[in-house]
Design a protein around this motif. Structure first.
Motif, PDB file in Angstrom:
ATOM      1  N   GLY A 179     126.635  42.001  25.682  1.00 22.42           N
ATOM      2  CA  GLY A 179     125.194  42.222  25.768  1.00 22.42           C
ATOM      3  C   GLY A 179     124.706  42.711  27.106  1.00 22.42           C
ATOM      4  N   ALA A 180     125.598  42.898  28.064  1.00 20.64           N
ATOM      5  CA  ALA A 180     125.182  43.366  29.387  1.00 20.64           C
ATOM      6  C   ALA A 180     124.642  44.793  29.307  1.00 20.64           C
ATOM      7  CB  ALA A 180     126.365  43.316  30.352  1.00 20.64           C
ATOM      8  N   GLU A 181     123.514  45.030  29.953  1.00 22.72           N
ATOM      9  CA  GLU A 181     122.917  46.362  30.009  1.00 22.72           C
ATOM     10  C   GLU A 181     123.240  46.966  31.377  1.00 22.72           C
ATOM     11  OE1 GLU A 181     118.518  48.518  29.744  1.00 22.72           O
ATOM     12  OE2 GLU A 181     118.778  46.461  28.998  1.00 22.72           O
ATOM     13  N   ILE A 182     124.178  47.890  31.386  1.00 27.34           N
ATOM     14  CA  ILE A 182     124.656  48.463  32.638  1.00 27.34           C
ATOM     15  C   ILE A 182     123.668  49.508  33.154  1.00 27.34           C
ATOM     16  CG2 ILE A 182     126.491  49.808  33.724  1.00 27.34           C
ATOM     17  CD1 ILE A 182     128.462  48.511  31.813  1.00 27.34           C
ATOM     18  N   MET A 183     123.241  49.324  34.391  1.00 28.83           N
ATOM     19  CA  MET A 183     122.339  50.268  35.048  1.00 28.83           C
ATOM     20  C   MET A 183     123.120  51.353  35.787  1.00 28.83           C
ATOM     21  SD  MET A 183     119.814  47.314  36.572  1.00 28.83           S
ATOM     22  CE  MET A 183     118.621  48.411  37.333  1.00 28.83           C
ATOM     23  N   GLU A 184     124.151  50.957  36.509  1.00 29.45           N
ATOM     24  CA  GLU A 184     124.981  51.889  37.268  1.00 29.45           C
ATOM     25  C   GLU A 184     126.384  51.322  37.375  1.00 29.45           C
ATOM     26  OE1 GLU A 184     123.148  53.753  40.969  1.00 29.45           O
ATOM     27  OE2 GLU A 184     121.938  51.926  40.768  1.00 29.45           O
ATOM     28  N   SER A 185     127.347  52.207  37.599  1.00 27.66           N
ATOM     29  CA  SER A 185     128.702  51.753  37.903  1.00 27.66           C
ATOM     30  C   SER A 185     129.329  52.678  38.934  1.00 27.66           C
ATOM     31  CB  SER A 185     129.567  51.690  36.637  1.00 27.66           C
ATOM     32  OG  SER A 185     129.798  52.988  36.126  1.00 27.66           O
ATOM     33  N   PHE A 186     130.250  52.133  39.672  1.00 30.58           N
ATOM     34  CA  PHE A 186     130.971  52.863  40.722  1.00 30.58           C
ATOM     35  C   PHE A 186     132.421  52.426  40.660  1.00 30.58           C
ATOM     36  CE2 PHE A 186     133.023  53.094  44.799  1.00 30.58           C
ATOM     37  CZ  PHE A 186     132.531  54.230  45.426  1.00 30.58           C
ATOM     38  N   ALA A 187     133.341  53.353  40.760  1.00 26.50           N
ATOM     39  CA  ALA A 187     134.761  52.998  40.701  1.00 26.50           C
ATOM     40  C   ALA A 187     135.548  53.744  41.759  1.00 26.50           C
ATOM     41  CB  ALA A 187     135.333  53.315  39.329  1.00 26.50           C
ATOM     42  N   TYR A 188     136.563  53.078  42.283  1.00 27.14           N
ATOM     43  CA  TYR A 188     137.532  53.729  43.147  1.00 27.14           C
ATOM     44  C   TYR A 188     138.911  53.454  42.587  1.00 27.14           C
ATOM     45  CZ  TYR A 188     139.667  55.814  47.204  1.00 27.14           C
ATOM     46  OH  TYR A 188     140.384  56.660  48.018  1.00 27.14           O
ATOM     47  N   ASP A 189     139.603  54.527  42.212  1.00 26.45           N
ATOM     48  CA  ASP A 189     140.930  54.420  41.609  1.00 26.45           C
ATOM     49  C   ASP A 189     141.988  54.561  42.698  1.00 26.45           C
ATOM     50  OD1 ASP A 189     143.212  54.483  40.127  1.00 26.45           O
ATOM     51  OD2 ASP A 189     142.656  56.203  38.883  1.00 26.45           O
ATOM     52  N   TRP A 190     142.493  53.431  43.169  1.00 26.27           N
ATOM     53  CA  TRP A 190     143.481  53.440  44.245  1.00 26.27           C
ATOM     54  C   TRP A 190     144.824  53.982  43.777  1.00 26.27           C
ATOM     55  CZ3 TRP A 190     142.327  52.778  49.198  1.00 26.27           C
ATOM     56  CH2 TRP A 190     141.100  52.184  49.500  1.00 26.27           C
ATOM     57  N   ASN A 191     145.103  53.893  42.515  1.00 23.43           N
ATOM     58  CA  ASN A 191     146.384  54.388  42.013  1.00 23.43           C
ATOM     59  C   ASN A 191     146.474  55.903  42.117  1.00 23.43           C
ATOM     60  OD1 ASN A 191     148.872  53.456  40.846  1.00 23.43           O
ATOM     61  ND2 ASN A 191     148.292  54.518  38.974  1.00 23.43           N
TER      62      ASN A 191
ATOM     63  N   LYS B  13     132.584  48.500  40.549  1.00 21.40           N
ATOM     64  CA  LYS B  13     131.308  47.849  40.841  1.00 21.40           C
ATOM     65  C   LYS B  13     130.350  48.173  39.700  1.00 21.40           C
ATOM     66  CE  LYS B  13     132.286  46.630  45.232  1.00 21.40           C
ATOM     67  NZ  LYS B  13     132.271  45.291  45.790  1.00 21.40           N
ATOM     68  N   VAL B  14     129.706  47.149  39.163  1.00 17.84           N
ATOM     69  CA  VAL B  14     128.794  47.343  38.037  1.00 17.84           C
ATOM     70  C   VAL B  14     127.478  46.632  38.331  1.00 17.84           C
ATOM     71  CG1 VAL B  14     128.422  46.972  35.568  1.00 17.84           C
ATOM     72  CG2 VAL B  14     130.716  47.491  36.410  1.00 17.84           C
ATOM     73  N   LYS B  15     126.391  47.369  38.165  1.00 17.91           N
ATOM     74  CA  LYS B  15     125.042  46.824  38.331  1.00 17.91           C
ATOM     75  C   LYS B  15     124.429  46.622  36.959  1.00 17.91           C
ATOM     76  CE  LYS B  15     120.730  47.819  40.844  1.00 17.91           C
ATOM     77  NZ  LYS B  15     120.065  48.822  41.733  1.00 17.91           N
ATOM     78  N   VAL B  16     124.089  45.368  36.650  1.00 21.34           N
ATOM     79  CA  VAL B  16     123.623  44.987  35.322  1.00 21.34           C
ATOM     80  C   VAL B  16     122.163  44.544  35.402  1.00 21.34           C
ATOM     81  CG1 VAL B  16     123.937  43.321  33.448  1.00 21.34           C
ATOM     82  CG2 VAL B  16     125.931  44.341  34.555  1.00 21.34           C
ATOM     83  N   LYS B  17     121.390  44.910  34.409  1.00 25.37           N
ATOM     84  CA  LYS B  17     119.970  44.554  34.370  1.00 25.37           C
ATOM     85  C   LYS B  17     119.796  43.048  34.182  1.00 25.37           C
ATOM     86  CE  LYS B  17     115.643  46.038  32.205  1.00 25.37           C
ATOM     87  NZ  LYS B  17     115.038  46.947  31.181  1.00 25.37           N
ATOM     88  N   GLY B  18     118.894  42.448  34.967  1.00 32.81           N
ATOM     89  CA  GLY B  18     118.565  41.040  34.823  1.00 32.81           C
ATOM     90  C   GLY B  18     119.433  40.122  35.660  1.00 32.81           C
ATOM     91  N   ASN B  19     118.992  38.879  35.765  1.00 34.67           N
ATOM     92  CA  ASN B  19     119.722  37.852  36.507  1.00 34.67           C
ATOM     93  C   ASN B  19     120.739  37.201  35.576  1.00 34.67           C
ATOM     94  OD1 ASN B  19     120.631  35.556  37.826  1.00 34.67           O
ATOM     95  ND2 ASN B  19     118.636  35.026  38.663  1.00 34.67           N
ATOM     96  N   LYS B  20     122.009  37.495  35.797  1.00 36.73           N
ATOM     97  CA  LYS B  20     123.080  36.962  34.954  1.00 36.73           C
ATOM     98  C   LYS B  20     123.729  35.724  35.561  1.00 36.73           C
ATOM     99  CE  LYS B  20     122.687  40.177  31.845  1.00 36.73           C
ATOM    100  NZ  LYS B  20     122.175  39.848  30.499  1.00 36.73           N
ATOM    101  N   GLY B  21     123.256  35.308  36.722  1.00 36.19           N
ATOM    102  CA  GLY B  21     123.807  34.124  37.346  1.00 36.19           C
ATOM    103  C   GLY B  21     125.211  34.332  37.859  1.00 36.19           C
ATOM    104  N   SER B  22     125.848  33.234  38.200  1.00 31.70           N
ATOM    105  CA  SER B  22     127.209  33.272  38.731  1.00 31.70           C
ATOM    106  C   SER B  22     128.190  33.173  37.564  1.00 31.70           C
ATOM    107  CB  SER B  22     127.414  32.125  39.719  1.00 31.70           C
ATOM    108  OG  SER B  22     128.709  32.157  40.253  1.00 31.70           O
TER     109      SER B  22
END
Length: 486
Positions: free
Chosen positions: A409-421, A346-355
């Motif tokens: 050019g995406a400015e990442i604010m936060e990220s979350f990961a779950y490694d199922w492997n 899961k990645v939270k990026v600054k600004g409205n990047k649309g669909s």
């Protein structure tokens, strides 16, 4: 839930959680396979301890695994008056579905997407009045795919046209192998292509570089692993389940999820089951005789029942000692493991990047990113990838580098990961068979063994690897057990 439990869950759901946190208080399950012993259901190899009078830990059915299959089976049996015990190794129910806190909100980081063409999960949605939540990225207004090492922009409609036409070429000679997708063994004609991998099939067909890149990116995401290890036949089965309609298949895989999270369905199933649920209880040994089944947990506690439903991922079957031993095909399949070996990001990026939707082929650490939520101030993305050497999904720099390849050019604010492997109680994501698995292990994997009945999405006949497949097998397992219990 107690305040202590809430505090524990908040700590567990930290975005940098490790699998040691998930399995807190539990040691690694003891693995033992007795390949040279008799098949389950025979009388030669029984445990003396089963002939003793069981203690108060006696049930009609023990269900090993508290995921969607186990919870479905528990509901079916419980509503028919059967006393069930659910043993779950983790400190939560849900199995490979997982609703947790991400960026301050509840979100799914495991299996989540459903569709009304998946009959079993849709029936549960109607039964409980659950609502759908649409994922914006399933209908992108902007699209990019890595072609020959470079991210190329595409009109989304054009990209789909290339994917759709490419899939028709990919499946041309075998389009009718599964005339009854929910009864895959109706004809064994499909086995003639079982030893072919996706990568090998892609080498056989003639398509443009752009089409090949889109196909390879799609398949890498679909199997959540290297396409060199993924069976061609499995993707033909996926296609057949959606009526050989690529648009319908994509929507079933990526567009809709349960608005309140998959945990809400699990909770409802277990509520109606009235089953006793024990968390943090990995199983060490399962013994059966003519009298019943004895299940011994890693902490030494033993439980007795007339029947047992094994609702575990196939990758974990070999972590339990079985007396008598399981069918050789089950043991071999568990040792070999299926292809799905990745993570959800899961990645939270600054600004409205649309669909937006971006894809990359096999060998890239992130194979898919697409929009999950849009606001004026930020955009949330879902990312999928698998274990590529040198990439750590919990390393901010690694994530930033891989993510911006697909969204420059995406400015990442936060990220979350779950490694199922790395999760010891799944050892992978959703199930996609390797070449040859249908032929070598398919029938053994689906076989019941005496008082042991197997369930779980990995052995579904229909939407294997999906929530629907898990529910399908939970329903079937409960029917078998009810007949056993008389």
């Amino acid at each position: 839930m107690s305040e202590k439990d809430n505090d524990f869950l908040k700590a567990e759901y930290n975005r940098r959680q490790t699998l040691k946190g998930i399995a807190a208080g539990a040691t690694t399950v003891i693995a033992a396979s007795l390949m040279n012993s008799a098949m389950a259901g025979t009388s030669k190899q029984t445990s003396d301890s089963l002939e003793k009078t069981p203690n108060d830990n006696t049930y009609d059915t023990i269900i090993i695994g508290g995921g969607m299959a186990g919870a479905t089976a528990a509901r079916e049996l419980g509503t028919r008056g059967k006393r069930c015990l659910v043993l779950e190794a983790r400190n939560r129910t849900g199995g490979r579905t997982f609703t947790t806190e991400v960026f301050g909100e509840r979100a799914d980081v495991g299996g989540q997407w459903i569709h009304w063409i998946q009959p079993h999960v849709w029936a549960e949605m109607q039964r409980y009045g659950l609502e759908l939540l649409e994922t914006p990225g399933a209908n992108p207004t902007a699209y990019g795919v890595v072609v020959n090492g470079k991210l190329e922009p595409f009109d989304p409609a054009k990209a789909f046209e290339l994917l759709n036409s490419g899939m028709q070429v990919f499946s041309k000679e075998v389009i009718d192998l599964f005339p009854r997708p929910y009864d895959p063994y109706f004809s064994d004609a499909f086995l003639k292509t079982d030893n072919l991998s996706i990568a090998e099939r892609l080498k056989q067909i003639k398509v443009s570089d752009e089409t090949r890149a889109i196909l390879e990116s799609y398949f890498t995401t679909a199997v959540n692993g290297p396409i060199e290890q993924a069976g061609y036949l499995d993707q033909i089965h996926w296609y057949a389940r959606a009526g050989n309609d690529m648009d319908r298949l994509l929507r079933a895989c990526t567009q809709y999820k349960i608005k309140t999270g998959t945990s809400s369905l699990i909770d409802l199933l277990l509520r109606d089951s009235r089953a006793e649920v024990k968390l943090n209880t990995p199983v060490q040994r399962v013994e059966q005789s003519s009298r019943g089944v004895k299940v011994t947990a890693e902490d030494g506690a033993s439980y007795f029942a007339k029947a047992c439903i094994v609702a575990l991922p196939m990758n974990c079957w070999n972590d339990i000692e079985w007396l008598p031993a399981l069918a050789p095909g089950k043991i071999a399949a568990s040792k070999e493991r299926h292809v799905g070996s990745g993570f959800e990001l899961k990645v939270k990026v600054k600004g409205n990047k649309g669909s937006y939707q971006g894809m990359a082929p096999s060998g890239y650490p992130i194979n898919l990113v697409y929009t999950d939520y849009i606001s004026d101030h930020h955009t949330k993305f879902v990312g999928m990838g698998y274990s590529v050497p040198g990439f750590d999904v919990n390393d901010d720099d690694n994530v930033r580098e891989a993510f911006t390849r697909l969204l420059p050019g995406a400015e990442i604010m936060e990220s979350f990961a779950y490694d199922w492997n790395s999760d010891p109680y799944s050892k992978g994501t959703w199930c996609d068979y390797k070449p040859g698995m249908w032929s070598k292990y398919g029938l053994d994997m689906r076989k019941d063994e005496g008082r042991l009945v197997f369930a779980g999405s990995d052995v579904a006949n229909g939407w294997r690897g999906f929530i629907d497949g898990a529910i399908e097998t939970g329903l079937r397992a409960s029917r078998v057990v009810l007949k056993q219990l008389g």
